[in-house]
Design a protein around this motif. Structure first.
Motif, PDB file in Angstrom:
ATOM      1  N   GLY A 205       9.906   0.007  10.495  1.00  0.00           N
ATOM      2  CA  GLY A 205       9.538  -0.243   9.107  1.00  0.00           C
ATOM      3  C   GLY A 205       8.077   0.037   8.821  1.00  0.00           C
ATOM      4  O   GLY A 205       7.575  -0.341   7.758  1.00  0.00           O
ATOM      5  N   GLY A 206       7.386   0.712   9.739  1.00  0.00           N
ATOM      6  CA  GLY A 206       5.987   1.045   9.529  1.00  0.00           C
ATOM      7  C   GLY A 206       5.819   2.430   8.939  1.00  0.00           C
ATOM      8  O   GLY A 206       6.782   3.099   8.550  1.00  0.00           O
ATOM      9  N   LEU A 207       4.558   2.853   8.876  1.00  0.00           N
ATOM     10  CA  LEU A 207       4.214   4.153   8.315  1.00  0.00           C
ATOM     11  C   LEU A 207       3.396   4.948   9.324  1.00  0.00           C
ATOM     12  O   LEU A 207       2.637   4.379  10.108  1.00  0.00           O
ATOM     13  N   ARG A 208       3.555   6.266   9.277  1.00  0.00           N
ATOM     14  CA  ARG A 208       2.772   7.162  10.137  1.00  0.00           C
ATOM     15  C   ARG A 208       2.252   8.300   9.269  1.00  0.00           C
ATOM     16  O   ARG A 208       3.027   9.022   8.641  1.00  0.00           O
ATOM     17  N   PHE A 209       0.918   8.427   9.238  1.00  0.00           N
ATOM     18  CA  PHE A 209       0.280   9.421   8.385  1.00  0.00           C
ATOM     19  C   PHE A 209      -0.305  10.558   9.214  1.00  0.00           C
ATOM     20  O   PHE A 209      -0.828  10.341  10.307  1.00  0.00           O
TER      21      PHE A 209
ATOM     22  N   LYS B 171      -9.196  11.237   4.794  1.00  0.00           N
ATOM     23  CA  LYS B 171      -7.850  10.777   4.467  1.00  0.00           C
ATOM     24  C   LYS B 171      -7.622   9.354   4.964  1.00  0.00           C
ATOM     25  O   LYS B 171      -7.043   8.519   4.252  1.00  0.00           O
ATOM     26  N   ALA B 172      -8.077   9.058   6.183  1.00  0.00           N
ATOM     27  CA  ALA B 172      -7.908   7.711   6.724  1.00  0.00           C
ATOM     28  C   ALA B 172      -8.647   6.688   5.870  1.00  0.00           C
ATOM     29  O   ALA B 172      -8.144   5.582   5.628  1.00  0.00           O
ATOM     30  N   THR B 173      -9.836   7.040   5.397  1.00  0.00           N
ATOM     31  CA  THR B 173     -10.618   6.124   4.565  1.00  0.00           C
ATOM     32  C   THR B 173      -9.910   5.836   3.250  1.00  0.00           C
ATOM     33  O   THR B 173      -9.847   4.682   2.798  1.00  0.00           O
ATOM     34  N   LYS B 174      -9.346   6.862   2.610  1.00  0.00           N
ATOM     35  CA  LYS B 174      -8.648   6.666   1.338  1.00  0.00           C
ATOM     36  C   LYS B 174      -7.441   5.753   1.507  1.00  0.00           C
ATOM     37  O   LYS B 174      -7.175   4.880   0.670  1.00  0.00           O
ATOM     38  N   ILE B 175      -6.691   5.950   2.584  1.00  0.00           N
ATOM     39  CA  ILE B 175      -5.521   5.094   2.827  1.00  0.00           C
ATOM     40  C   ILE B 175      -5.961   3.661   3.097  1.00  0.00           C
ATOM     41  O   ILE B 175      -5.409   2.695   2.541  1.00  0.00           O
ATOM     42  N   CYS B 176      -6.972   3.509   3.935  1.00  0.00           N
ATOM     43  CA  CYS B 176      -7.404   2.162   4.322  1.00  0.00           C
ATOM     44  C   CYS B 176      -8.038   1.390   3.163  1.00  0.00           C
ATOM     45  O   CYS B 176      -7.956   0.161   3.116  1.00  0.00           O
ATOM     46  N   ARG B 177      -8.661   2.106   2.248  1.00  0.00           N
ATOM     47  CA  ARG B 177      -9.231   1.405   1.095  1.00  0.00           C
ATOM     48  C   ARG B 177      -8.150   0.748   0.253  1.00  0.00           C
ATOM     49  O   ARG B 177      -8.388  -0.265  -0.394  1.00  0.00           O
ATOM     50  N   ASP B 178      -6.940   1.307   0.266  1.00  0.00           N
ATOM     51  CA  ASP B 178      -5.829   0.677  -0.436  1.00  0.00           C
ATOM     52  C   ASP B 178      -5.258  -0.508   0.342  1.00  0.00           C
ATOM     53  O   ASP B 178      -4.550  -1.340  -0.227  1.00  0.00           O
TER      54      ASP B 178
ATOM     55  N   HIS C 269       0.726   7.484  -0.989  1.00  0.00           N
ATOM     56  CA  HIS C 269       0.263   8.535  -0.071  1.00  0.00           C
ATOM     57  C   HIS C 269       1.446   9.281   0.558  1.00  0.00           C
ATOM     58  O   HIS C 269       1.391   9.695   1.705  1.00  0.00           O
ATOM     59  N   HIS C 270       2.489   9.474  -0.232  1.00  0.00           N
ATOM     60  CA  HIS C 270       3.721  10.074   0.269  1.00  0.00           C
ATOM     61  C   HIS C 270       3.485  11.473   0.835  1.00  0.00           C
ATOM     62  O   HIS C 270       4.100  11.863   1.841  1.00  0.00           O
ATOM     63  N   SER C 271       2.602  12.220   0.235  1.00  0.00           N
ATOM     64  CA  SER C 271       2.384  13.607   0.676  1.00  0.00           C
ATOM     65  C   SER C 271       1.698  13.674   2.030  1.00  0.00           C
ATOM     66  O   SER C 271       1.711  14.730   2.676  1.00  0.00           O
TER      67      SER C 271
END
Length: 205
Positions: free
Chosen positions: A26-30, A48-55, A188-190
């Motif tokens: 049930g996790g996510l992998r980017f 990209k990692a920073t943008k995801i983590c800020r959310d 961040h689906h893309s």
């Protein structure tokens, strides 16, 4: 707060299980890095990692970081990593949690000499997020400094979520907070890793 106990409680003793994505259904992998030269790939991964983590850490003044260091037979060989963090502007506070775990015997270099993981967990201002991600992703790049040469895990204990940027290619996000993970899946689906996209779609689509 005893960070070791909180991490173990929230993530059922599997916070450092590898590979993290498969250990926490049930996790996510980017996917992080893209095409280009070494520096371009690294900077793209950090961005990209920073943008995801800020959310993940939005509205939070602090986060919890944990260094996981292969120490060989010296279960407290973590000073070089701490010095590398300082050169990145990250200073460990007093009262951080430090504990060691013996590695599986079949992973020892010599069967008669035990080897350990050393974990150093500490609270850090959320403003250091990008610096921590830099340190996490730089470990496989010989020309990029600073790099602590250890795994870096980031935790939002209040939201029951954890982040593991395992190298410049990818980053796992797991935890029991399914609402947060679903939100990240949509936002961040893309950037989801294509190899595991079907598994994530089955959970969140």
């Amino acid at each position: 707060m005893n960070l070791q106990l909180e991490i173990e409680r929230i993530f059922a003793g599997k916070a450092f299980a590898r590979p993290l994505f498969y250990s926490h259904p049930g996790g996510l992998r980017f996917e992080l890095s893209e095409t280009g030269g070494m520096i371009e790939q690294f900077l793209t991964a950090v961005s990209k990692a920073t943008k995801i983590c800020r959310d993940i850490f939005v509205d939070d003044a602090k986060l919890v970081a944990c260094l996981r260091i292969h120490s060989g037979s010296n279960r407290f060989a973590h000073r070089p990593q701490i010095h590398a963090l300082r050169s990145a502007g990250i200073n460990l506070p007093r009262g951080c949690s430090i504990w060691s775990e013996m590695r599986d015997r079949d992973e020892w270099f010599c069967e008669k000499v035990p080897e350990f993981w050393v974990n150093v967990a500490f609270e850090a201002p959320a403003t250091l997020l990008q610096a921590l991600l830099w340190c996490a992703l730089a470990k496989d790049f010989g020309v990029i400094e600073p790099k602590p040469k250890c795994a870096v895990f980031l935790f939002n204990l209040n939201k029951h979520a954890m982040v593991f940027p395992y190298d410049d290619r990818g980053m796992d996000v797991v935890g029991p907070n399914k609402d947060l993970l679903s939100q990240l899946y949509r936002q961040h689906h893309s950037w989801l890793l294509d190899h595991d996209r079907h598994t994530m779609d089955n959970t969140f689509a």
